[in-house]
Design an enzyme around this catalytic site. Structure first.
Site: not given
Length: 186
Positions: A43, A89
């Site tokens: 990701s 993230k």
């Protein structure tokens, strides 16, 4: 010690004990401030790949908020093998920011966001004027097409008290060793 003097067994043992105690104290201090972690998914590509070995500074946000562009590790409600997952993230929106995603573009407070550091240069999904609540962050992966992040109900806005810390250094692979760059800081 002068030439010809010999250490006794007791002196040698005490020397070893002191060295071991110093090493243990240093290790405990480091563990209080630094958390090593390994990237497990895709990701955050193209900036972080599976099996990248990273150091997270756990004290980074004890007295201040993250900056836009910081890469953070946080505790999510997603589970894997019965355990809650830690996610990596990038901070996109701070408390009070308004996030809009449309036509593959991200807008923060009405300004088009630079997505040149992302995998594809565009962001999937549609969000219309989402205001980031106080005490939370809007975070997304750099590989927006596969990232489960603040755009999705399963993650949502990230409460700042769930932050583990800021990713500050990559130790592996060796050809990418070094501090982590924030694309918003020039």
């Amino acid at each position: 010690m002068s030439k010809g003097e010999q250490l006794t067994g007791k002196q040698i043992a005490w020397s070893w004990i002191k060295d071991i105690l110093i090493a243990v104290i240093i290790a405990v201090v480091i563990i209080q401030f630094i958390k090593p972690t390994i990237v497990k998914e895709s990701s955050m590509e193209p900036n972080f790949y599976e099996n990248d070995y990273l150091f997270v500074y756990k004290m980074a946000y004890k007295s201040k908020l993250p900056a836009k562009g910081d890469v953070v590790i946080f505790q999510s409600d997603l589970t894997y093998n019965g355990k809650k997952k830690l996610l990596i993230k990038r901070v996109i929106g701070l408390p009070g920011d308004t996030i809009t995603i449309r036509d593959g573009q991200v807008f923060i407070n009405g300004q088009k966001d630079d997505q040149s550091y992302t995998a594809d240069g565009f962001t999937v999904g549609d969000i219309i004027e989402h205001k980031v609540p106080k005490g939370t962050l809007f975070c997304m992966g750099d590989n927006r097409e596969v990232s489960i992040d603040s755009r999705y109900e399963e993650v949502g806005d990230v409460e700042t008290d769930r932050l583990v810390g800021k990713v500050v250094f990559r130790a592996f692979p060796f050809n990418k060793i070094g501090p982590i760059h924030n694309p918003y800081e020039g």
